[in-house]
Design an enzyme around this catalytic site. Structure first.
Site, PDB file in Angstrom:
ATOM      1  N   MET A  36       2.715  -8.972 -44.666  1.00 11.29           N
ATOM      2  CA  MET A  36       3.733  -8.394 -45.191  1.00 11.29           C
ATOM      3  C   MET A  36       3.107  -6.897 -44.295  1.00 11.29           C
ATOM      4  O   MET A  36       3.816  -6.387 -44.642  1.00 11.29           O
ATOM      5  CB  MET A  36       3.784  -8.119 -47.157  1.00 11.29           C
ATOM      6  CG  MET A  36       4.110  -9.226 -47.447  1.00 11.29           C
ATOM      7  SD  MET A  36       4.913  -8.459 -49.391  1.00 11.29           S
ATOM      8  CE  MET A  36       3.455  -7.937 -49.982  1.00 11.29           C
ATOM      9  N   HIS A  40      -5.193  -5.282 -42.582  1.00 11.91           N
ATOM     10  CA  HIS A  40      -5.971  -4.074 -42.889  1.00 11.91           C
ATOM     11  C   HIS A  40      -7.281  -4.677 -42.638  1.00 11.91           C
ATOM     12  O   HIS A  40      -7.188  -6.244 -42.053  1.00 11.91           O
ATOM     13  CB  HIS A  40      -6.115  -3.008 -43.762  1.00 11.91           C
ATOM     14  CG  HIS A  40      -6.196  -4.327 -44.842  1.00 11.91           C
ATOM     15  ND1 HIS A  40      -6.782  -5.212 -45.346  1.00 11.91           N
ATOM     16  CD2 HIS A  40      -5.377  -4.224 -45.751  1.00 11.91           C
ATOM     17  CE1 HIS A  40      -6.260  -5.998 -46.149  1.00 11.91           C
ATOM     18  NE2 HIS A  40      -4.872  -5.423 -46.781  1.00 11.91           N
ATOM     19  N   HIS A  43      -6.809  -8.661 -43.751  1.00  6.64           N
ATOM     20  CA  HIS A  43      -5.750  -9.425 -42.116  1.00  6.64           C
ATOM     21  C   HIS A  43      -6.913  -9.546 -41.315  1.00  6.64           C
ATOM     22  O   HIS A  43      -6.416 -10.869 -40.549  1.00  6.64           O
ATOM     23  CB  HIS A  43      -4.669  -8.457 -41.682  1.00  6.64           C
ATOM     24  CG  HIS A  43      -4.013  -8.188 -43.537  1.00  6.64           C
ATOM     25  ND1 HIS A  43      -3.633  -6.528 -43.972  1.00  6.64           N
ATOM     26  CD2 HIS A  43      -3.105  -8.663 -44.297  1.00  6.64           C
ATOM     27  CE1 HIS A  43      -3.054  -6.194 -44.911  1.00  6.64           C
ATOM     28  NE2 HIS A  43      -2.611  -7.793 -45.127  1.00  6.64           N
ATOM     29  N   GLN A  67      10.048 -11.758 -53.536  1.00  4.55           N
ATOM     30  CA  GLN A  67       8.832 -11.419 -53.902  1.00  4.55           C
ATOM     31  C   GLN A  67       8.318 -10.647 -54.464  1.00  4.55           C
ATOM     32  O   GLN A  67       7.682 -10.750 -55.259  1.00  4.55           O
ATOM     33  CB  GLN A  67       7.224 -11.678 -53.275  1.00  4.55           C
ATOM     34  CG  GLN A  67       7.101 -11.440 -52.637  1.00  4.55           C
ATOM     35  CD  GLN A  67       6.285 -12.066 -50.863  1.00  4.55           C
ATOM     36  OE1 GLN A  67       6.632 -12.959 -50.923  1.00  4.55           O
ATOM     37  NE2 GLN A  67       3.988 -11.319 -51.731  1.00  4.55           N
ATOM     38  N   SER A 192      -3.008  -3.785 -48.602  1.00  3.73           N
ATOM     39  CA  SER A 192      -2.145  -2.510 -48.195  1.00  3.73           C
ATOM     40  C   SER A 192      -1.887  -1.204 -49.736  1.00  3.73           C
ATOM     41  O   SER A 192      -2.155  -0.123 -48.833  1.00  3.73           O
ATOM     42  CB  SER A 192      -1.237  -3.087 -47.926  1.00  3.73           C
ATOM     43  OG  SER A 192      -1.528  -3.881 -47.380  1.00  3.73           O
TER      44      SER A 192
HETATM   45  P1  AMP Z   1      -0.550  -9.298 -48.055  1.00  2.00           P
HETATM   46  O1  AMP Z   1       0.492  -8.466 -46.486  1.00  2.00           O
HETATM   47  O2  AMP Z   1      -0.851  -8.662 -48.702  1.00  2.00           O
HETATM   48  O3  AMP Z   1       0.763 -10.679 -48.434  1.00  2.00           O
HETATM   49  O4  AMP Z   1      -1.773  -9.969 -47.698  1.00  2.00           O
HETATM   50  C1  AMP Z   1      -1.574 -10.997 -46.233  1.00  2.00           C
HETATM   51  C2  AMP Z   1      -2.587 -12.372 -46.347  1.00  2.00           C
HETATM   52  O5  AMP Z   1      -3.961 -11.568 -46.622  1.00  2.00           O
HETATM   53  C3  AMP Z   1      -2.922 -13.233 -47.707  1.00  2.00           C
HETATM   54  O6  AMP Z   1      -2.869 -14.014 -48.047  1.00  2.00           O
HETATM   55  C4  AMP Z   1      -3.170 -12.437 -48.435  1.00  2.00           C
HETATM   56  O7  AMP Z   1      -4.056 -12.741 -49.394  1.00  2.00           O
HETATM   57  C5  AMP Z   1      -5.071 -11.901 -47.770  1.00  2.00           C
HETATM   58  N1  AMP Z   1      -5.290 -10.194 -47.909  1.00  2.00           N
HETATM   59  C6  AMP Z   1      -4.632  -9.970 -48.395  1.00  2.00           C
HETATM   60  N2  AMP Z   1      -6.024  -8.917 -49.063  1.00  2.00           N
HETATM   61  C7  AMP Z   1      -7.117  -9.172 -48.993  1.00  2.00           C
HETATM   62  C8  AMP Z   1      -8.613  -9.251 -48.995  1.00  2.00           C
HETATM   63  N3  AMP Z   1      -9.493  -8.303 -49.175  1.00  2.00           N
HETATM   64  N4  AMP Z   1      -9.331 -10.011 -48.795  1.00  2.00           N
HETATM   65  C9  AMP Z   1      -9.224 -11.115 -48.435  1.00  2.00           C
HETATM   66  N5  AMP Z   1      -7.747 -11.375 -48.260  1.00  2.00           N
HETATM   67  C10 AMP Z   1      -6.522 -10.529 -48.428  1.00  2.00           C
END
Ligand code: AMP
Length: 311
Positions: A36, A40, A43, A67, A192
């Site tokens: 999304m 960081h 990602h 979602q 994030s």
């Molecule tokens: P998001 O942008 O929050 O939807 O995250 C995108 C992907 O990055 C998802 O598969 C999350 O599980 C993964 N992700 C986010 N934060 C972490 C973290 N601290 N450690 C490992 N994977 C992460």
């Protein structure tokens, strides 16, 4: 790095690469990292893993309104497209897919994907409709990108479990790869959403990981009672005044069914906690005779050493 903003553009890049490289017969392998945005280091760790294991890498940046069960959470979700694109360029990504909301959900849109069972507890119970949004957008993205492998963070353990079920049930023919949780040096899982914490809340938020570690220590000390383990976590969270518990769970790591009585290991200890209006989640896998497997808190640029994914 190619940038696609429409479904057609993304498809064209995806398929023209195979033609361009003459790899039509055996095909190029494509690693896909759905995000999304507001990227960081965690990602980027997924992106690096995808790059190691595939010929090409595609990353989607899409804040998926379906979602979010709270519209204010969707509206305040942090965004920084320019910085994200620069990070992805530096990471050597081949294709960034940044569709507008109307591109994914045109006014005529009327199909939804519901994964039952595994999506119903934990995040699914606390955020009605969340996994319907996740499964629907992933279905659409998987069709557009047609990846060989898709990479997800273990930080969202239930998302991994739901995605595995979705991929198996609907025969997507791709491999779901779960990657370890990356943490800040004090143990807070990277997210994030962390930037929305006040300085004081950020200090207190470390309690999430400490509470999960306390459960792991109790397990290492022989504790196997589900209620007592949940209570141990709750007591830790209660030591900081700003934390408001949404849920604390001890569940089977595969089915995500809540555990009662004596716990068989491995078990997934997970929680969701509010600081003000910022909701944070975290989890560790409790394993027999070892350290908890929730990623090591040893800084933004260091990979955790202990890894085992929930399958
Ligand atoms: P998001 O942008 O929050 O939807 O995250 C995108 C992907 O990055 C998802 O598969 C999350 O599980 C993964 N992700 C986010 N934060 C972490 C973290 N601290 N450690 C490992 N994977 C992460």
């Amino acid at each position: 790095m190619k940038i696609a903003r429409t479904v057609d553009q993304a498809r064209r890049v995806r398929h023209s690469e195979d033609h361009r490289t003459g790899r039509l017969a055996e095909g190029l392998s494509w690693g896909f990292v759905p995000t999304m945005g507001f990227l960081h280091e965690a990602h980027l760790s997924l992106v690096r893993r995808a790059a190691e294991e595939n010929d090409r890498v595609v990353v989607s940046l899409f804040v998926n309104p379906m979602q979010f069960n709270e519209s204010s959470d969707f509206e305040t979700y942090p965004r920084d497209e320019e910085k994200d694109l620069s990070l992805l360029r530096d990471a050597g990504v081949d294709l960034a897919f940044l569709p507008a909301v109307e591109e994914i959900y045109p006014p005529s849109f009327q199909t939804h994907v519901d994964v039952e069972g595994v999506s119903e507890g934990l995040e699914g119970a606390a955020r009605p409709g969340h996994f319907r949004g996740v499964a629907t957008v992933l279905t659409k993205l998987f069709h557009i990108v047609a990846p060989t492998r898709a990479y997800f963070g273990q930080k969202d353990a239930q998302q991994v479990a739901v995605t595995r079920q979705l991929v198996e049930d609907l025969a997507f023919g791709l491999e779901v790869v779960a990657c370890p949780t990356l943490r800040e040096s004090d143990g807070l899982a990277m997210s994030s959403r962390n930037v929305r914490l006040t300085a004081e809340d950020r200090r207190q938020a470390v309690v999430l990981y400490q509470a999960l570690e306390a459960a792991a220590e109790a397990v290492a000390g022989g504790e196997r009672d589900a209620d007592r383990l949940r209570q141990r976590i709750e007591e830790h969270i209660a030591t900081v005044p700003r934390a408001r518990v949404d849920y604390i769970s001890l569940a089977d790591p595969r089915s995500l069914q809540e555990l009662q009585g004596r716990v068989d290991l491995p078990a997934l200890a997970s929680l969701a906690v509010f600081f003000g209006d910022v909701r944070l989640i975290d989890n560790v896998e409790l394993i027999d005779g070892g350290e908890p497997d929730g990623g090591e808190p040893d800084g933004a640029h260091t990979e955790p050493t202990v890894r085992r994914s929930v399958t």
